[in-house]
Design an enzyme around this catalytic site. Structure first.
Site, PDB file in Angstrom:
ATOM      1  N   CYS A  56      35.606  71.324  48.085  1.00  0.00           N
ATOM      2  CA  CYS A  56      34.608  72.348  48.361  1.00  0.00           C
ATOM      3  C   CYS A  56      34.451  72.327  49.876  1.00  0.00           C
ATOM      4  O   CYS A  56      34.113  71.294  50.456  1.00  0.00           O
ATOM      5  CB  CYS A  56      33.282  71.987  47.701  1.00  0.00           C
ATOM      6  SG  CYS A  56      31.923  72.970  48.349  1.00  0.00           S
TER       7      CYS A  56
ATOM      8  N   CYS B 299      27.637  74.309  44.451  1.00  0.00           N
ATOM      9  CA  CYS B 299      27.231  75.449  45.285  1.00  0.00           C
ATOM     10  C   CYS B 299      27.999  76.725  44.971  1.00  0.00           C
ATOM     11  O   CYS B 299      27.778  77.751  45.609  1.00  0.00           O
ATOM     12  CB  CYS B 299      27.370  75.101  46.766  1.00  0.00           C
ATOM     13  SG  CYS B 299      29.097  74.975  47.273  1.00  0.00           S
TER      14      CYS B 299
ATOM     15  N   CYS C  22      27.108  72.685  51.459  1.00  0.00           N
ATOM     16  CA  CYS C  22      27.017  72.383  50.020  1.00  0.00           C
ATOM     17  C   CYS C  22      25.996  71.258  49.801  1.00  0.00           C
ATOM     18  O   CYS C  22      26.121  70.184  50.387  1.00  0.00           O
ATOM     19  CB  CYS C  22      28.385  71.963  49.497  1.00  0.00           C
ATOM     20  SG  CYS C  22      28.339  71.301  47.823  1.00  0.00           S
TER      21      CYS C  22
ATOM     22  N   TYR D 282      55.424  29.412  40.116  1.00  0.00           N
ATOM     23  CA  TYR D 282      55.103  28.421  39.086  1.00  0.00           C
ATOM     24  C   TYR D 282      56.317  27.757  38.456  1.00  0.00           C
ATOM     25  O   TYR D 282      56.174  26.935  37.574  1.00  0.00           O
ATOM     26  CB  TYR D 282      54.255  29.057  37.984  1.00  0.00           C
ATOM     27  CG  TYR D 282      54.840  30.339  37.416  1.00  0.00           C
ATOM     28  CD1 TYR D 282      54.328  31.562  37.815  1.00  0.00           C
ATOM     29  CD2 TYR D 282      55.905  30.325  36.515  1.00  0.00           C
ATOM     30  CE1 TYR D 282      54.846  32.750  37.327  1.00  0.00           C
ATOM     31  CE2 TYR D 282      56.434  31.489  36.024  1.00  0.00           C
ATOM     32  CZ  TYR D 282      55.908  32.709  36.429  1.00  0.00           C
ATOM     33  OH  TYR D 282      56.432  33.882  35.951  1.00  0.00           O
TER      34      TYR D 282
ATOM     35  N   LYS E 131      46.365  34.412  25.218  1.00  0.00           N
ATOM     36  CA  LYS E 131      45.961  35.733  25.718  1.00  0.00           C
ATOM     37  C   LYS E 131      44.457  35.938  25.614  1.00  0.00           C
ATOM     38  O   LYS E 131      43.834  35.547  24.633  1.00  0.00           O
ATOM     39  CB  LYS E 131      46.656  36.829  24.891  1.00  0.00           C
ATOM     40  CG  LYS E 131      48.155  36.760  24.949  1.00  0.00           C
ATOM     41  CD  LYS E 131      48.689  37.447  26.172  1.00  0.00           C
ATOM     42  CE  LYS E 131      48.761  38.933  25.898  1.00  0.00           C
ATOM     43  NZ  LYS E 131      49.759  39.583  26.754  1.00  0.00           N
TER      44      LYS E 131
ATOM     45  N   GLU F 172      47.820  27.260  33.496  1.00  0.00           N
ATOM     46  CA  GLU F 172      47.972  28.133  34.678  1.00  0.00           C
ATOM     47  C   GLU F 172      47.479  29.533  34.333  1.00  0.00           C
ATOM     48  O   GLU F 172      47.512  29.918  33.165  1.00  0.00           O
ATOM     49  CB  GLU F 172      49.463  28.247  35.054  1.00  0.00           C
ATOM     50  CG  GLU F 172      50.107  26.943  35.416  1.00  0.00           C
ATOM     51  CD  GLU F 172      51.629  27.064  35.479  1.00  0.00           C
ATOM     52  OE1 GLU F 172      52.161  28.191  35.504  1.00  0.00           O
ATOM     53  OE2 GLU F 172      52.282  26.010  35.485  1.00  0.00           O
TER      54      GLU F 172
ATOM     55  N   ASP G 108      48.978  39.193  35.723  1.00  0.00           N
ATOM     56  CA  ASP G 108      49.591  40.432  35.290  1.00  0.00           C
ATOM     57  C   ASP G 108      50.226  41.090  36.514  1.00  0.00           C
ATOM     58  O   ASP G 108      49.603  41.860  37.218  1.00  0.00           O
ATOM     59  CB  ASP G 108      48.487  41.328  34.723  1.00  0.00           C
ATOM     60  CG  ASP G 108      49.029  42.269  33.685  1.00  0.00           C
ATOM     61  OD1 ASP G 108      50.239  42.214  33.407  1.00  0.00           O
ATOM     62  OD2 ASP G 108      48.231  43.070  33.170  1.00  0.00           O
TER      63      ASP G 108
ATOM     64  N   GLU H  68      44.369  35.302  68.999  1.00  0.00           N
ATOM     65  CA  GLU H  68      45.363  34.299  69.381  1.00  0.00           C
ATOM     66  C   GLU H  68      46.689  34.548  68.672  1.00  0.00           C
ATOM     67  O   GLU H  68      47.758  34.429  69.259  1.00  0.00           O
ATOM     68  CB  GLU H  68      44.859  32.919  68.981  1.00  0.00           C
ATOM     69  CG  GLU H  68      44.475  32.055  70.147  1.00  0.00           C
ATOM     70  CD  GLU H  68      43.784  30.812  69.624  1.00  0.00           C
ATOM     71  OE1 GLU H  68      44.427  29.765  69.596  1.00  0.00           O
ATOM     72  OE2 GLU H  68      42.615  30.921  69.206  1.00  0.00           O
TER      73      GLU H  68
ATOM     74  N   CYS I 251      32.950  75.264  43.184  1.00  0.00           N
ATOM     75  CA  CYS I 251      32.230  74.001  43.321  1.00  0.00           C
ATOM     76  C   CYS I 251      31.059  73.978  42.337  1.00  0.00           C
ATOM     77  O   CYS I 251      30.256  74.907  42.311  1.00  0.00           O
ATOM     78  CB  CYS I 251      31.722  73.843  44.751  1.00  0.00           C
ATOM     79  SG  CYS I 251      30.571  72.475  44.931  1.00  0.00           S
TER      80      CYS I 251
ATOM     81  N   LYS J 253      47.844  33.420  33.741  1.00  0.00           N
ATOM     82  CA  LYS J 253      48.961  34.312  33.434  1.00  0.00           C
ATOM     83  C   LYS J 253      48.672  35.626  34.143  1.00  0.00           C
ATOM     84  O   LYS J 253      47.938  36.489  33.646  1.00  0.00           O
ATOM     85  CB  LYS J 253      49.090  34.520  31.937  1.00  0.00           C
ATOM     86  CG  LYS J 253      50.296  35.354  31.565  1.00  0.00           C
ATOM     87  CD  LYS J 253      50.507  35.335  30.065  1.00  0.00           C
ATOM     88  CE  LYS J 253      51.691  36.151  29.621  1.00  0.00           C
ATOM     89  NZ  LYS J 253      51.773  37.491  30.188  1.00  0.00           N
TER      90      LYS J 253
ATOM     91  N   LYS K 228      51.276  24.885  29.157  1.00  0.00           N
ATOM     92  CA  LYS K 228      52.648  24.384  29.202  1.00  0.00           C
ATOM     93  C   LYS K 228      52.683  22.887  28.957  1.00  0.00           C
ATOM     94  O   LYS K 228      51.848  22.152  29.475  1.00  0.00           O
ATOM     95  CB  LYS K 228      53.271  24.654  30.587  1.00  0.00           C
ATOM     96  CG  LYS K 228      53.371  26.117  30.940  1.00  0.00           C
ATOM     97  CD  LYS K 228      53.917  26.330  32.350  1.00  0.00           C
ATOM     98  CE  LYS K 228      54.061  27.830  32.602  1.00  0.00           C
ATOM     99  NZ  LYS K 228      54.480  28.140  33.976  1.00  0.00           N
TER     100      LYS K 228
HETATM  101  S1  IVH Z   1      56.046  30.871  32.376  1.00  0.00           S
HETATM  102  C1  IVH Z   1      59.576  29.289  30.758  1.00  0.00           C
HETATM  103  N1  IVH Z   1      53.881  31.002  33.810  1.00  0.00           N
HETATM  104  O1  IVH Z   1      54.227  36.226  31.864  1.00  0.00           O
HETATM  105  C2  IVH Z   1      58.830  30.143  31.666  1.00  0.00           C
HETATM  106  N2  IVH Z   1      54.854  33.048  33.070  1.00  0.00           N
HETATM  107  O2  IVH Z   1      54.816  36.936  28.971  1.00  0.00           O
HETATM  108  C3  IVH Z   1      58.235  31.337  31.019  1.00  0.00           C
HETATM  109  N3  IVH Z   1      53.656  35.048  33.839  1.00  0.00           N
HETATM  110  O3  IVH Z   1      57.559  37.172  32.141  1.00  0.00           O
HETATM  111  C4  IVH Z   1      57.234  32.007  31.866  1.00  0.00           C
HETATM  112  N4  IVH Z   1      52.100  33.989  34.977  1.00  0.00           N
HETATM  113  O4  IVH Z   1      56.200  37.227  34.269  1.00  0.00           O
HETATM  114  C5  IVH Z   1      54.813  31.712  33.150  1.00  0.00           C
HETATM  115  N5  IVH Z   1      51.969  30.938  35.122  1.00  0.00           N
HETATM  116  C6  IVH Z   1      52.907  31.645  34.473  1.00  0.00           C
HETATM  117  C7  IVH Z   1      52.898  33.060  34.428  1.00  0.00           C
HETATM  118  C8  IVH Z   1      53.897  33.730  33.709  1.00  0.00           C
HETATM  119  C9  IVH Z   1      52.570  35.176  34.602  1.00  0.00           C
HETATM  120  C10 IVH Z   1      54.394  36.189  33.246  1.00  0.00           C
HETATM  121  C11 IVH Z   1      55.872  36.116  33.477  1.00  0.00           C
HETATM  122  C12 IVH Z   1      56.497  36.276  32.130  1.00  0.00           C
HETATM  123  C13 IVH Z   1      55.384  36.753  31.273  1.00  0.00           C
HETATM  124  C14 IVH Z   1      55.568  36.223  29.869  1.00  0.00           C
END
Ligand code: IVH
Length: 681
Positions: A440, A425, A445, A239, A328, A121, A125, A42, A422, A123, A304
């Protein structure tokens, strides 16, 4: 006459507007909510109708049309963009004590901290990006850069389907007002599963694989061709509101998340608000243990202060706001010794180096092997045998060697020379122009044959139950299987001569081989192991051609009409069917009764489950995981790996995992296999 045409044009124009809104809405349902409400079919119909109108009326096309995502041509270089407010970083906390110390510090600065609420939240990467909306239209997107000035990557970001081109996204229940200039910050990333699929595709095509999701996402967004970005599975979660002008936005972090969600932005569904720090820490710690269950790579959680005016009053230390802290997770990187490099021969003949490591624990898992990607990688990183190497394990991805610790060298390390023959073989290895892989090319093989048969019988292919690697090796060693077609002419007395085979086992195996003769065309095509043809493409080929004999007569031009088939894959398919050994194989398969034609139920994508998303957990009484997936997909449904609010049903089997708890807590409907079958009717 004129009037009539005018009316027609009016009508077409309003239909065009309606289509734009609809397609954008369905994009949102699919890419942001992960909960589509129409079938792919669709959706394609709507998009095609839209494209048709645009072809007739190019003057109507606006930047927020869903067809305009990968529009602009590659430019020379990225322009600089000054951010409306500094794009800040975060201070780190390692563990609960560190987080409490942060709390004590800020409590001394402001009394309100004592009663503060906290938002937790993930974090992620990924790559931090900044999105500008003018009067609700996506106008500009930039990288973080140095926090003051970033790079303008608007054309690339437009291709990311989770980023709304216009807010609020139409179809939202309540109309939310949007400031005339709104600047939003979030993280762009590639989900782990998509990353693995991307690498698998590249590997099958003999191309360089990517190291990790983060670099791939960052690289894809910071290169000049938007078409290339569009081909990458980039996702996004937002965020923060960096700046708002000409309108009001909420004053607490939790409300900001809700507000962004209501505008149609993707927001992390695991984010939560807590009344005190201890509960926030407790929640954070559950993810430390369960981070493998997250669909993306996260290196921690962010805690936060919810009240944003309090957070602002707390000020900064350098570029780190005092009002938030990155909790972390322990890094999943360790150093260990590279004992040696093994070379594996894949089913397409690709040779891949694999690190044999001194056993080491990474995040609760003992690691003895890791991928080294390809021989170029070993050379580029100057990885030597005996080196101390840095190894990373992320998500459920296979661990990989990041590189050597050069300072730890004793001088006894040995440079590695890739094999010229290889290892299985002894045939000279060959290099294909334009590819990084060494092959190979000996069709006989034994290592390839084992991998070939292993692939042929695997779950995603012909799914021959009870035919594990050990038996495959036995059959090949005994000379009973010289190609996959030989499986179908095996006799009981032949099997009985093999070690470990008694009457019952032989009968069971022959039974499941017999059953496999009825597998679908899609599975058979996937099973053949054609270079570049995975499960998804096998499905497309099955749908287009309907039989192996039709497919075997196709041309590269015809194949390239299929979406996702480029010149390389087209050539590899035509090549495969042109080889005499393969033609002989197809004849043998047909003679043995393996010649599926497209089944009707495979053709239809719509069905009882159209628009529904399922997660399967535990062992089901009759279905294997793959069976259940196929059943759901054949009925038009979608299967995902993790439970979220968007999951329509959790299909529950015996000994379920944590998905069961999650589904219960989210109020997702829970059904069993029988109920699933009933629903399909
Ligand atoms: S808050 C005041 N929230 O982590 C705002 N950062 O080490 C500061 N990151 O450069 C950032 N998830 O790229 C915030 N939920 C999240 C995040 C986040 C990933 C990254 C962001 C920042 C780095 C800081």
């Amino acid at each position: 006459m004129f009037c009539y045409n005018h009316n027609m044009a009016d009508k077409t124009f309003s239909r065009y507007e309606e289509l734009k809104t609809q397609v954008n809405f369905h994009n949102y349902r699919y890419h942001v909510l992960d909960a589509p409400v129409v079938s792919d079919l669709e959706y394609d119909r709507l998009l095609n109708e839209l494209k048709k109108i645009e072809a007739e009326h190019p003057e109507w096309i606006t930047p927020d049309s869903p067809t305009q995502r990968a529009g602009a041509k590659p430019s020379e270089k990225f322009e600089k963009v000054r951010h409306p407010a500094p794009i800040l970083s975060l201070a780190n906390a390692f563990g609960a004590d560190d987080a409490r110390a942060w709390f004590e510090r800020i409590k001394k600065l402001d009394d309100r901290v004592k009663k503060a609420k906290f938002v937790v939240e993930p974090k992620i990467d990924g790559l931090s990006v900044v999105l500008h909306y003018h009067d609700g239209q996506f106008a500009q997107g930039a990288t973080r850069g140095d926090g003051e000035v970033g790079e303008d990557i608007t054309s690339n970001l437009r291709t990311v389907k989770a980023i709304p081109l216009r807010i609020p996204v139409e179809g939202q229940e309540s109309k939310v007002s949007v400031p005339s200039h709104l600047v939003v910050r979030g993280e762009a990333f590639i989900p782990i599963k998509d990353f693995e699929a991307l690498n698998k595709k590249l590997e099958e095509a003999g191309e360089k694989t990517y190291l990790n999701p983060r670099n791939t996402a960052a690289g894809s967004l910071r290169q000049l061709d938007p078409q290339l970005t569009a081909s990458r599975p980039i996702a996004m979660l937002v965020y923060q509101i960096v700046h708002a002008e000409g309108g009001n936005v909420p004053t607490s972090q939790w409300e900001i998340l809700e507000y962004l969600k209501s505008l149609g932005f993707p927001v992390a569904d695991i984010s939560k608000r807590f009344n005190d720090l201890d509960s926030a820490i407790a929640y954070t710690e559950t993810f430390d243990k369960g981070r493998d269950t997250l669909p993306y790579e996260a290196d921690g959680m962010v805690i936060k202060i919810d009240d944003l005016s309090l957070a602002a009053d707390l000020g900064f230390v350098g570029k780190d706001p005092r009002g938030a802290v990155a909790f972390k997770f322990p890094a999943r990187e360790v150093t260990t010794t590279l004992l040696g490099i093994d070379v594996e021969v894949g089913r397409t003949g690709v040779l891949t180096p694999r690190a044999s490591l001194e056993a080491v624990e990474i995040g609760g898992v003992i690691v003895r092997n890791a991928t080294l990607h390809n021989f170029d990688y070993i050379e580029e990183k100057d990885i030597r045998i005996g080196d101390r190497v840095l190894v990373k394990r992320a998500g459920e991805v296979i661990p990989y060697v990041i590189g050597p610790v050069v300072d730890a060298r004793s001088g006894k390390e040995k440079k590695y020379k890739p094999p010229t023959k290889c290892p299985a073989c002894n045939t000279e290895v060959e290099h294909i122009e334009g590819e990084v892989a060494w092959y190979c090319v000996n069709a006989a093989c034994p290592a390839q044959l084992v991998r070939n048969v292993e692939h042929f019988v695997s779950r995603g292919a012909m799914d021959i139950v009870g035919l594990g690697i050990k038996i495959v090796e036995q059959l090949i060693e005994a000379g009973l299987v010289k190609d996959v077609a030989d499986l179908f002419t095996l006799k009981k007395d032949q099997l009985l001569k093999l070690e470990g085979f008694a009457e019952k086992k032989a009968e069971n195996l022959l039974g499941s081989i017999e059953q496999a003769k009825g597998q679908s065309l899609k599975r058979l095509i996937a099973a053949l192991g054609i270079h570049g043809v995975g499960e998804v493409m096998a499905g497309d080929l099955a749908q287009t051609y309907g039989s192996l004999s039709a497919l075997s007569q196709t041309t590269t031009e015809e194949l390239q009409q299929i979406e996702g088939v480029g010149p390389n894959i087209a050539e590899s398919i035509v090549d495969w069917f042109a080889r005499p050994a393969n033609q002989k194989l197809l004849k043998k398969l047909k003679a043995a009764g393996v010649d599926p034609q497209m089944k009707k139920d495979e053709k239809k994508k719509e069905g009882a489950f159209a628009g529904l998303t399922f997660v399967v957990t535990g062992t089901l009484p009759n279905f294997s995981r793959d069976d259940a997936k196929e059943f759901i997909e054949n009925n038009g449904g979608k299967v995902t790996d993790s439970v979220s609010k968007k999951t329509s049903y959790l299909v529950l089997g015996e000994n379920p995992g944590s998905k069961f708890e999650k589904a219960k807590s989210l109020g997702v409907k829970i059904i069993d296999e029988a109920e699933l079958k009933r629903l399909a009717e």
